[in-house]
Write an enzyme that holds these catalytic residues in place. Sequence first.
Site, mmCIF file in Angstrom:
data_model
loop_
_atom_site.group_PDB
_atom_site.id
_atom_site.type_symbol
_atom_site.label_atom_id
_atom_site.label_comp_id
_atom_site.label_asym_id
_atom_site.label_seq_id
_atom_site.Cartn_x
_atom_site.Cartn_y
_atom_site.Cartn_z
ATOM 1 C CD GLU A 278 -20.094 123.645 17.246
ATOM 2 O OE1 GLU A 278 -20.596 123.238 16.176
ATOM 3 O OE2 GLU A 278 -19.553 122.891 18.067
ATOM 4 C CD GLU B 161 -24.611 114.932 9.094
ATOM 5 O OE1 GLU B 161 -25.184 113.975 8.533
ATOM 6 O OE2 GLU B 161 -24.040 114.829 10.202
HETATM 7 N N1 THU Z 1 -20.750 118.544 14.505
HETATM 8 C C1 THU Z 1 -21.138 119.776 14.893
HETATM 9 O O1 THU Z 1 -22.161 120.299 14.430
HETATM 10 N N2 THU Z 1 -20.370 120.424 15.807
HETATM 11 C C2 THU Z 1 -19.257 119.918 16.397
HETATM 12 O O2 THU Z 1 -18.560 120.612 17.105
HETATM 13 C C3 THU Z 1 -18.921 118.514 16.168
HETATM 14 C C4 THU Z 1 -19.536 117.903 14.954
HETATM 15 C C5 THU Z 1 -21.574 117.825 13.529
HETATM 16 C C6 THU Z 1 -20.962 117.727 12.156
HETATM 17 C C7 THU Z 1 -21.652 116.495 11.613
HETATM 18 O O3 THU Z 1 -22.895 116.883 11.054
HETATM 19 C C8 THU Z 1 -21.930 115.641 12.840
HETATM 20 O O4 THU Z 1 -21.798 116.505 13.950
HETATM 21 C C9 THU Z 1 -20.987 114.465 12.990
HETATM 22 O O5 THU Z 1 -19.662 114.869 12.955
#
Ligand code: THU
Length: 136
Positions: free
Chosen positions: A62, A51
């Site tokens: 992913e 993030e």
């Molecule tokens: N996130 C993922 O890493 N993969 C997904 O398929 C859904 C969302 C992460 C992005 C962000 O850091 C957190 O989950 C909340 O959305």
Amino acid sequence: MVYNYGMIDYKKMINLALACMQHSYSPYSHFKVGACILTKSGNYYVGTNIENASYGASICAERSAIACAVSQGETEFMAIAIVSSSGDFTPPCGICRQVLSEFKDMEIVLAKDEKSFKVYSLKNLLPNNFDAGDMR
Ligand code: THU
């Protein structure tokens, strides 16, 4: 639709994704995600969500995994396993589905742990995707 092929070591993929998830950099959502992608050549690459204070600059697990694989010259994939700190099945977001769809169909493995997982196909999760053939 859920199906299973038998050739892929789902347990290994899930455990690699779970280990990688521990490195999640998610101080804003506190939601940890881990992914492990298996190449047709038999290699495994992992990724976690990273993030950013500018939220839109964040990257999902992913896409981290696929960036890692492509950076090593790998572009042919069998499957990707996805785990998260929710303890439940976590489906890939729309952007990740689109990014994965650049590289032909693959299995999408949604897992709670090595014993509890569901297998889908990317085509099934993203029907009628936009691809290079649509740019004419
Ligand atoms: N996130 C993922 O890493 N993969 C997904 O398929 C859904 C969302 C992460 C992005 C962000 O850091 C957190 O989950 C909340 O959305």
